[in-house]
Design a protein around this motif. Sequence first.
Motif, PDB file in Angstrom:
ATOM      1  N   THR A  37       0.834  -1.276   0.022  1.00 22.24           N
ATOM      2  CA  THR A  37       0.124  -0.056  -0.130  1.00 22.24           C
ATOM      3  C   THR A  37       0.751   1.450  -0.018  1.00 22.24           C
ATOM      4  OG1 THR A  37      -0.443  -0.068   2.465  1.00 22.24           O
ATOM      5  CG2 THR A  37      -2.020  -1.228   1.071  1.00 22.24           C
ATOM      6  N   THR A  38       2.056   1.001  -0.621  1.00 24.67           N
ATOM      7  CA  THR A  38       2.719   2.671  -1.221  1.00 24.67           C
ATOM      8  C   THR A  38       2.311   2.666  -2.521  1.00 24.67           C
ATOM      9  OG1 THR A  38       4.473   1.586   0.432  1.00 24.67           O
ATOM     10  CG2 THR A  38       5.011   3.399  -1.294  1.00 24.67           C
ATOM     11  N   ARG A  39       2.037   4.080  -2.741  1.00 24.46           N
ATOM     12  CA  ARG A  39       1.525   4.707  -4.126  1.00 24.46           C
ATOM     13  C   ARG A  39       2.938   4.593  -4.918  1.00 24.46           C
ATOM     14  NH1 ARG A  39      -3.991   8.087  -3.225  1.00 24.46           N
ATOM     15  NH2 ARG A  39      -3.889   7.820  -5.491  1.00 24.46           N
ATOM     16  N   VAL A  40       2.897   4.233  -5.888  1.00 20.72           N
ATOM     17  CA  VAL A  40       3.928   4.221  -7.072  1.00 20.72           C
ATOM     18  C   VAL A  40       3.364   4.177  -8.422  1.00 20.72           C
ATOM     19  CG1 VAL A  40       5.684   3.186  -5.476  1.00 20.72           C
ATOM     20  CG2 VAL A  40       4.632   1.834  -6.988  1.00 20.72           C
ATOM     21  N   ASN A  41       4.078   4.689  -9.371  1.00 15.21           N
ATOM     22  CA  ASN A  41       3.561   4.429 -10.726  1.00 15.21           C
ATOM     23  C   ASN A  41       3.890   3.099 -11.224  1.00 15.21           C
ATOM     24  OD1 ASN A  41       6.452   4.457 -11.878  1.00 15.21           O
ATOM     25  ND2 ASN A  41       6.336   6.403 -12.057  1.00 15.21           N
ATOM     26  N   TRP A  42       3.524   2.665 -12.276  1.00 18.44           N
ATOM     27  CA  TRP A  42       3.559   1.363 -12.825  1.00 18.44           C
ATOM     28  C   TRP A  42       4.918   0.799 -13.154  1.00 18.44           C
ATOM     29  CZ3 TRP A  42       5.548  -1.294 -17.177  1.00 18.44           C
ATOM     30  CH2 TRP A  42       5.147  -2.636 -17.341  1.00 18.44           C
ATOM     31  N   GLY A 130      -9.913   1.061  -7.916  1.00 18.07           N
ATOM     32  CA  GLY A 130     -10.342   1.309  -6.788  1.00 18.07           C
ATOM     33  C   GLY A 130     -11.557   1.891  -6.514  1.00 18.07           C
ATOM     34  N   PHE A 131     -11.743   2.647  -5.583  1.00 14.29           N
ATOM     35  CA  PHE A 131     -13.216   3.104  -5.428  1.00 14.29           C
ATOM     36  C   PHE A 131     -13.897   2.104  -5.155  1.00 14.29           C
ATOM     37  CE2 PHE A 131     -11.553   6.061  -8.397  1.00 14.29           C
ATOM     38  CZ  PHE A 131     -11.311   7.090  -7.807  1.00 14.29           C
ATOM     39  N   ASN A 132     -13.625   0.932  -4.660  1.00 14.32           N
ATOM     40  CA  ASN A 132     -14.381  -0.424  -4.350  1.00 14.32           C
ATOM     41  C   ASN A 132     -14.949  -1.024  -5.491  1.00 14.32           C
ATOM     42  OD1 ASN A 132     -13.553  -0.470  -1.302  1.00 14.32           O
ATOM     43  ND2 ASN A 132     -14.656   1.216  -1.086  1.00 14.32           N
ATOM     44  N   THR A 133     -14.645  -0.510  -6.607  1.00 14.50           N
ATOM     45  CA  THR A 133     -15.032  -1.252  -7.872  1.00 14.50           C
ATOM     46  C   THR A 133     -14.375  -2.550  -7.997  1.00 14.50           C
ATOM     47  OG1 THR A 133     -15.118   0.942  -8.597  1.00 14.50           O
ATOM     48  CG2 THR A 133     -15.312  -0.952 -10.421  1.00 14.50           C
ATOM     49  N   LEU A 134     -13.148  -2.684  -7.817  1.00 12.55           N
ATOM     50  CA  LEU A 134     -12.399  -4.130  -7.890  1.00 12.55           C
ATOM     51  C   LEU A 134     -12.643  -4.571  -9.239  1.00 12.55           C
ATOM     52  CD1 LEU A 134     -12.392  -4.877  -4.111  1.00 12.55           C
ATOM     53  CD2 LEU A 134     -10.896  -3.660  -5.560  1.00 12.55           C
ATOM     54  N   LYS A 135     -12.622  -3.919 -10.112  1.00 16.70           N
ATOM     55  CA  LYS A 135     -12.687  -4.402 -11.592  1.00 16.70           C
ATOM     56  C   LYS A 135     -11.566  -3.784 -12.354  1.00 16.70           C
ATOM     57  CE  LYS A 135     -16.764  -6.451 -12.060  1.00 16.70           C
ATOM     58  NZ  LYS A 135     -16.954  -8.154 -12.378  1.00 16.70           N
ATOM     59  N   TRP A 136     -11.205  -4.432 -13.472  1.00 18.25           N
ATOM     60  CA  TRP A 136     -10.032  -4.128 -14.193  1.00 18.25           C
ATOM     61  C   TRP A 136     -10.281  -2.600 -15.071  1.00 18.25           C
ATOM     62  CZ3 TRP A 136      -7.494  -8.674 -17.045  1.00 18.25           C
ATOM     63  CH2 TRP A 136      -7.035  -9.486 -16.101  1.00 18.25           C
ATOM     64  N   ASN A 137      -9.397  -1.782 -15.037  1.00 18.52           N
ATOM     65  CA  ASN A 137      -9.451  -0.454 -15.796  1.00 18.52           C
ATOM     66  C   ASN A 137      -7.940  -0.269 -16.512  1.00 18.52           C
ATOM     67  OD1 ASN A 137     -10.230   2.275 -16.372  1.00 18.52           O
ATOM     68  ND2 ASN A 137      -8.865   2.737 -14.697  1.00 18.52           N
ATOM     69  N   ASP A 138      -7.987   0.289 -17.654  1.00 18.63           N
ATOM     70  CA  ASP A 138      -6.834   0.548 -18.154  1.00 18.63           C
ATOM     71  C   ASP A 138      -6.433   2.159 -17.405  1.00 18.63           C
ATOM     72  OD1 ASP A 138      -8.984   1.874 -19.601  1.00 18.63           O
ATOM     73  OD2 ASP A 138      -7.905   2.167 -21.351  1.00 18.63           O
ATOM     74  N   ASN A 139      -5.186   2.362 -17.290  1.00 20.01           N
ATOM     75  CA  ASN A 139      -5.112   3.730 -16.731  1.00 20.01           C
ATOM     76  C   ASN A 139      -3.560   4.123 -17.173  1.00 20.01           C
ATOM     77  OD1 ASN A 139      -4.958   5.844 -14.806  1.00 20.01           O
ATOM     78  ND2 ASN A 139      -5.528   4.710 -13.241  1.00 20.01           N
ATOM     79  N   PHE A 140      -3.357   5.565 -16.933  1.00 20.13           N
ATOM     80  CA  PHE A 140      -2.085   5.959 -17.092  1.00 20.13           C
ATOM     81  C   PHE A 140      -1.056   5.278 -16.469  1.00 20.13           C
ATOM     82  CE2 PHE A 140      -5.240   9.313 -18.032  1.00 20.13           C
ATOM     83  CZ  PHE A 140      -5.090   9.396 -19.273  1.00 20.13           C
ATOM     84  N   CYS A 141       0.021   4.878 -17.236  1.00 18.04           N
ATOM     85  CA  CYS A 141       1.177   4.343 -16.291  1.00 18.04           C
ATOM     86  C   CYS A 141       1.808   5.163 -15.278  1.00 18.04           C
ATOM     87  CB  CYS A 141       2.152   3.612 -17.267  1.00 18.04           C
ATOM     88  SG  CYS A 141       1.515   2.415 -18.399  1.00 18.04           S
ATOM     89  N   SER A 142       1.758   6.475 -15.511  1.00 13.02           N
ATOM     90  CA  SER A 142       2.213   7.289 -14.473  1.00 13.02           C
ATOM     91  C   SER A 142       1.384   7.716 -13.419  1.00 13.02           C
ATOM     92  CB  SER A 142       2.620   8.592 -15.186  1.00 13.02           C
ATOM     93  OG  SER A 142       1.176   9.257 -15.713  1.00 13.02           O
TER      94      SER A 142
END
Length: 151
Positions: A37-42, A130-142
Amino acid sequence: MKPLTFLLLLSIFVFGVDLKPENRRNKRKTKEYHLYTTRVNWTEAVKQCESKGMELVSILSRDENNALISSIKEAGQGKIGFWTSANRIEEGDTYYWNNGEKVTFTDWERGKPDKRIKGGEEEQCIEIKGFNTLKWNDNFCSHKLYYICEI
């Protein structure tokens, strides 16, 4: 102040059958997952897992996906997304896991992937949203998210 890292250890037994005549017996493969639970980019998530002797998670089946989602919930997590190793950085429209396997199983959130572009960057990495959705999402790698390593 150094961010607090939460670690959850989970072992999952994945069963598969090789249909080649000489190998027609059940095989058991154990995977061990570590949630951070440390926030990092991809890219940093990949490096962090490698520095620990592990790999960023690859989710090859519904059973693996369901086990990970259950573990995220049991750990009281889910508001912040988790990086997986799936990406299309070098392959255009096709997603691959870091181990080189093409992504065949998916659990996309409705309407995803949408491959948004913002500020010249395109969504190319897959998260468990997140947002308790817990489904897959494409996101910005940064984007900075939590991550899951596996052995």
